[in-house]
Write an enzyme that holds these catalytic residues in place. Sequence first.
Site, PDB file in Angstrom:
ATOM      1  N   HIS A 164       0.808  -1.242  -0.042  1.00 50.92           N
ATOM      2  CA  HIS A 164       0.021  -0.072   0.033  1.00 50.92           C
ATOM      3  C   HIS A 164       0.857   1.147   0.075  1.00 50.92           C
ATOM      4  O   HIS A 164       0.264   2.285  -0.633  1.00 50.92           O
ATOM      5  CB  HIS A 164      -1.008   0.113   1.173  1.00 50.92           C
ATOM      6  CG  HIS A 164      -2.071  -1.064   1.070  1.00 50.92           C
ATOM      7  ND1 HIS A 164      -3.308  -0.723   1.501  1.00 50.92           N
ATOM      8  CD2 HIS A 164      -2.387  -2.070   0.336  1.00 50.92           C
ATOM      9  CE1 HIS A 164      -4.278  -1.470   1.109  1.00 50.92           C
ATOM     10  NE2 HIS A 164      -3.608  -2.592   0.575  1.00 50.92           N
ATOM     11  N   ASP A 177       8.041   5.510  -0.314  1.00 52.15           N
ATOM     12  CA  ASP A 177       8.815   6.728   0.677  1.00 52.15           C
ATOM     13  C   ASP A 177       8.137   6.505   2.128  1.00 52.15           C
ATOM     14  O   ASP A 177       8.417   7.790   2.810  1.00 52.15           O
ATOM     15  CB  ASP A 177       8.310   7.896  -0.085  1.00 52.15           C
ATOM     16  CG  ASP A 177       7.120   8.211   0.038  1.00 52.15           C
ATOM     17  OD1 ASP A 177       6.195   7.359   0.447  1.00 52.15           O
ATOM     18  OD2 ASP A 177       6.694   9.393  -0.468  1.00 52.15           O
ATOM     19  N   ASN A 209      -7.008   1.863   3.696  1.00 54.80           N
ATOM     20  CA  ASN A 209      -6.381   1.672   4.678  1.00 54.80           C
ATOM     21  C   ASN A 209      -6.337   1.691   6.236  1.00 54.80           C
ATOM     22  O   ASN A 209      -5.608   1.195   7.044  1.00 54.80           O
ATOM     23  CB  ASN A 209      -5.251   2.816   4.400  1.00 54.80           C
ATOM     24  CG  ASN A 209      -4.368   2.643   3.075  1.00 54.80           C
ATOM     25  OD1 ASN A 209      -4.269   1.643   2.775  1.00 54.80           O
ATOM     26  ND2 ASN A 209      -3.905   3.670   2.752  1.00 54.80           N
TER      27      ASN A 209
END
Length: 317
Positions: free
Chosen positions: A61, A70, A91
């Site tokens: 994800h 990142d 999420n």
Amino acid sequence: MSPLLFTTLTLLFLSCVNARLTLDFYKDTCPQFSQIIRDTVTAKQISSPTTGPATLRLFLHDCLLPNGCDASILLSSTRLGPPAERDADINLSLPGDAFDLVVRAKTALELACPNTVSCADILSVATRDLLTMLGGPYYPVFLGRRDGRSSLASAVPRYLPTPSMPIPEILRLFTQRGFSVEEFVALSGAHTVGFSHCSQFISNVSSSSSYNPRFAQGLLKACADYHNNPTLSVFNDVMTPNKFDNVYFQNLPKGLGVLKSDHALYSDPVTRPFVQSFATDQDAFFRVFATAMQKLSLLGVQTGRKGEIRRRCDQIN
């Protein structure tokens, strides 16, 4: 742009990324890096066996979004800014064990090597180490990522697959990021571990004939109270739920998939040949999966002066 040209340009980009990242990035600045990650991963997985599949999902994800690997998925929303990625609807079900693992590893690394190791590198290596603990393939992880400074929930829905999406639509999400059909099917094999909440599939069980009848009855029974208990869930692979293997692919022709997308993976003529191949050849599955995971870990990485090394993984410096 043609798919072939896009894939070629993607591979050229990844080769340039590899030139900036190294396998021994922390050799001098944090020689304890690998051991700290291994110790943290081992302790967490033993105490909470859901950590492995949870971290794999968290990693996916994070990396599939346009900003790539990142660690932006780890950032918490702030009162003054828009909601962060982790607060996007898809999420909200990300298991806490994965976030806790990264926090534990980051805390230990900050004590040993302050302001040195990125949260993005922690997540990438922890995911690989957990996969091998579960019996999955080993693959080298290039290091030197820096952490992103932005995280937007609004960007998430367009780039992450959902269980109800048709296979062509899910496939498009992966091919536009440079993955082949075979690599997409291999990455779907991550469902050989972990679980799915009843709310994600139960309506499909009642309306689809693709489920094995006895299996469908078992799912309906296991999820009977999901309206009152939304945490109810079942293993994605009912045969070997805690082992990373190719049994997930063997289950699909038997109607033993849990999610709608699992069944569609076998029924779709584009993806079915790879399901059949991986079902009979675990080595082939592991080989393609390892390649795809390494490619995934390099998507959109920031290096050099881009990004930052967060002191806390849940907030920018």
